[in-house]
Design a protein around this motif. Structure first.
Motif, mmCIF file in Angstrom:
data_model
loop_
_atom_site.group_PDB
_atom_site.id
_atom_site.type_symbol
_atom_site.label_atom_id
_atom_site.label_comp_id
_atom_site.label_asym_id
_atom_site.label_seq_id
_atom_site.Cartn_x
_atom_site.Cartn_y
_atom_site.Cartn_z
ATOM 1 N N THR A 111 -62.179 -9.018 2.289
ATOM 2 C CA THR A 111 -61.722 -9.512 3.095
ATOM 3 C C THR A 111 -59.963 -9.400 3.211
ATOM 4 N N THR A 112 -59.878 -9.283 1.842
ATOM 5 C CA THR A 112 -58.195 -8.753 1.949
ATOM 6 C C THR A 112 -58.186 -7.694 2.799
ATOM 7 N N LEU A 113 -58.457 -6.567 2.200
ATOM 8 C CA LEU A 113 -58.640 -4.840 2.650
ATOM 9 C C LEU A 113 -58.774 -4.876 4.092
ATOM 10 N N LEU A 114 -60.085 -6.359 4.225
ATOM 11 C CA LEU A 114 -59.832 -5.284 6.221
ATOM 12 C C LEU A 114 -59.604 -6.247 6.595
ATOM 13 N N ALA A 115 -58.714 -7.206 5.997
ATOM 14 C CA ALA A 115 -58.335 -8.329 7.399
ATOM 15 C C ALA A 115 -57.389 -7.700 7.742
ATOM 16 N N ALA A 116 -56.353 -6.435 7.580
ATOM 17 C CA ALA A 116 -55.683 -6.171 8.422
ATOM 18 C C ALA A 116 -55.804 -4.611 8.989
ATOM 19 N N PRO A 117 -56.818 -3.943 9.019
ATOM 20 C CA PRO A 117 -57.663 -3.248 10.415
ATOM 21 C C PRO A 117 -58.152 -4.204 11.144
ATOM 22 N N ILE A 118 -58.928 -5.321 10.522
ATOM 23 C CA ILE A 118 -60.193 -5.496 11.592
ATOM 24 C C ILE A 118 -59.453 -6.721 12.717
ATOM 25 N N LEU A 119 -58.572 -7.840 11.872
ATOM 26 C CA LEU A 119 -58.090 -8.374 12.449
ATOM 27 C C LEU A 119 -56.900 -8.534 12.964
ATOM 28 N N GLY A 120 -55.903 -7.694 12.579
ATOM 29 C CA GLY A 120 -54.496 -7.248 12.436
ATOM 30 C C GLY A 120 -53.102 -8.370 11.784
ATOM 31 N N GLU A 121 -53.780 -8.766 10.310
ATOM 32 C CA GLU A 121 -52.978 -9.684 9.862
ATOM 33 C C GLU A 121 -52.156 -9.117 8.892
ATOM 34 N N ARG A 122 -51.777 -9.872 8.829
ATOM 35 C CA ARG A 122 -50.296 -9.231 7.812
ATOM 36 C C ARG A 122 -50.310 -10.014 6.130
ATOM 37 N N VAL A 123 -50.695 -8.837 5.196
ATOM 38 C CA VAL A 123 -51.177 -8.782 3.906
ATOM 39 C C VAL A 123 -50.098 -9.291 2.766
ATOM 40 N N ASP A 124 -49.523 -10.404 2.610
ATOM 41 C CA ASP A 124 -48.192 -10.193 2.126
ATOM 42 C C ASP A 124 -48.672 -9.522 0.030
ATOM 43 N N ARG A 125 -48.067 -9.050 -0.587
ATOM 44 C CA ARG A 125 -48.274 -8.608 -1.938
ATOM 45 C C ARG A 125 -48.929 -9.395 -2.584
ATOM 46 N N TRP A 126 -48.235 -10.666 -2.556
ATOM 47 C CA TRP A 126 -49.531 -11.258 -3.783
ATOM 48 C C TRP A 126 -51.104 -10.797 -3.527
ATOM 49 N N ILE A 132 -55.993 -5.966 -5.599
ATOM 50 C CA ILE A 132 -56.079 -4.597 -6.974
ATOM 51 C C ILE A 132 -56.543 -5.087 -8.516
ATOM 52 N N ALA A 133 -55.987 -5.965 -8.405
ATOM 53 C CA ALA A 133 -55.609 -6.784 -9.580
ATOM 54 C C ALA A 133 -57.384 -7.622 -10.191
ATOM 55 N N GLY A 134 -58.536 -7.586 -9.055
ATOM 56 C CA GLY A 134 -59.637 -8.379 -9.024
ATOM 57 C C GLY A 134 -60.877 -7.296 -9.123
ATOM 58 N N LEU A 135 -60.420 -6.297 -8.097
ATOM 59 C CA LEU A 135 -61.140 -4.855 -8.358
ATOM 60 C C LEU A 135 -60.973 -3.983 -9.843
ATOM 61 N N LEU A 136 -59.458 -4.613 -10.255
ATOM 62 C CA LEU A 136 -59.839 -3.479 -11.335
ATOM 63 C C LEU A 136 -60.323 -4.150 -12.634
ATOM 64 N N GLY A 137 -60.946 -5.649 -12.639
ATOM 65 C CA GLY A 137 -61.128 -6.514 -13.540
ATOM 66 C C GLY A 137 -62.776 -5.807 -12.822
ATOM 67 N N VAL A 138 -63.265 -5.545 -11.981
ATOM 68 C CA VAL A 138 -64.764 -5.519 -11.418
ATOM 69 C C VAL A 138 -65.202 -3.646 -12.524
ATOM 70 N N ALA A 139 -63.724 -3.044 -12.195
ATOM 71 C CA ALA A 139 -64.038 -1.700 -12.841
ATOM 72 C C ALA A 139 -64.639 -2.181 -14.266
ATOM 73 N N VAL A 140 -63.759 -3.264 -14.944
ATOM 74 C CA VAL A 140 -63.444 -3.295 -16.182
ATOM 75 C C VAL A 140 -64.907 -3.430 -16.740
#
Length: 288
Positions: A111-126, A132-140
């Motif tokens: 949802t975070t990855l798609l919120a900015a391009p689709i809804l124009g939401e500002r995604v903060d660093r946290w 990124i951490a979650g996707l790394l966990g998937v890779a593990v």
């Protein structure tokens, strides 16, 4: 204004109850699948139950509840629900319950990855950090050589991506339409979409099978009610982490009832995904 502690406590209790009900749903999916009840019938019962929950208000409001100028968006919302729950249920027919539950938490990252391009939401660093951490966990968890069913994992991740469709379309629709209109269309689309598949997959059911499906239909739609009421009473940032209690319940039940225990790397990946999901959820709640 100081936060209402009693409200947060009530919200936390309601969110915890929703987490337990989520876990109970996973257990019922596994039980019904073990008994040979096709996923299509399980989903039809779940969709019919959701329609039943909103039918009294539909009856009271008449067809006016379906009035909208955004029919294509409602159809997309309903289709997203249908695809999400279909893949979600299917994933638990192939994965252990803890792994399937952990992978479902990746919905907040997508949802975070798609919120900015689709809804124009500002995604903060946290939120980016948690994603990124979650996707790394998937890779593990899904590393080469992992003893995880690939098709089941793909279904779980597909369900998480489809959940993004639910979240993003809901955000868009609630700007113009009432919640009841959204729920009414979801019930119609999901049940209408599942009914032909359920008829095709029909198998004879005994009394226990029917009882399980009735419980699924009448009880599980309460999840959304509990979550909604939790957010009504408590601060979102305070109660959001309690939704992840379902992993504890599911993992314990999987171990006790089915002897399911993920390997070491599975637990490491799960911890990373869970941590990332909590960071994203809390950051999202505070943004609102």
């Amino acid at each position: 204004m100081r936060p209402d502690r009693s409200g947060n406590l009530k919200g936390a209790a309601l969110m915890s109850a929703a987490a337990v009900l989520f876990a109970a749903e996973v257990l019922m999916i596994r039980w019904m699948t073990t008994r040979g009840i096709p996923v299509e019938l399980q989903l039809a019962a779940r969709a019919f139950g959701q329609l039943l929950w909103v039918s009294p208000r539909i009856a009271g409001s008449g067809l006016a509840v379906f009035r909208t100028r955004r029919l294509p968006m409602h159809l997309l919302r309903g289709t997203s629900s249908l695809v999400c729950w279909g893949l979600y249920y299917y994933s638990f027919s192939r994965l252990d319950m803890a792994t399937g539950t952990v992978l479902s938490f990746t919905n907040v990252m997508f949802t975070t990855l798609l919120a900015a391009p689709i809804l124009g939401e500002r995604v903060d660093r946290w939120r980016w950090f948690g994603t990124i951490a979650g996707l790394l966990g998937v890779a593990v968890m899904l590393r080469p050589g992992a003893q995880i069913d690939a098709l089941g994992a793909a279904a779980a991740i597909g369900a998480a991506i489809a959940w993004c469709g639910i979240t993003l379309t809901s955000r868009a629709l609630t700007r113009t339409d009432s919640t009841m209109t959204v729920l009414a269309w979801v019930g119609v689309v999901t049940f209408g979409g599942m009914l032909p598949l359920a008829i095709r997959a029909w198998v004879p059911l005994d009394v226990l099978d029917i009882a399980l499906m009735l419980v699924m239909a009448t009880v599980m739609p309460g999840i959304i009610v509990l979550v909604t009421e939790a957010l009504r009473h408590g601060e979102a940032s305070a109660i959001a982490p309690f939704q992840y209690l379902r992993l504890v319940v599911v993992a314990a039940a999987g171990w006790i009832l089915f002897g399911e225990v993920p390997d070491l790397f599975g637990w490491i990946g799960a911890a990373i995904i869970l941590g990332g999901a909590m960071v994203v959820s809390i950051a999202e709640a505070r943004r609102r």
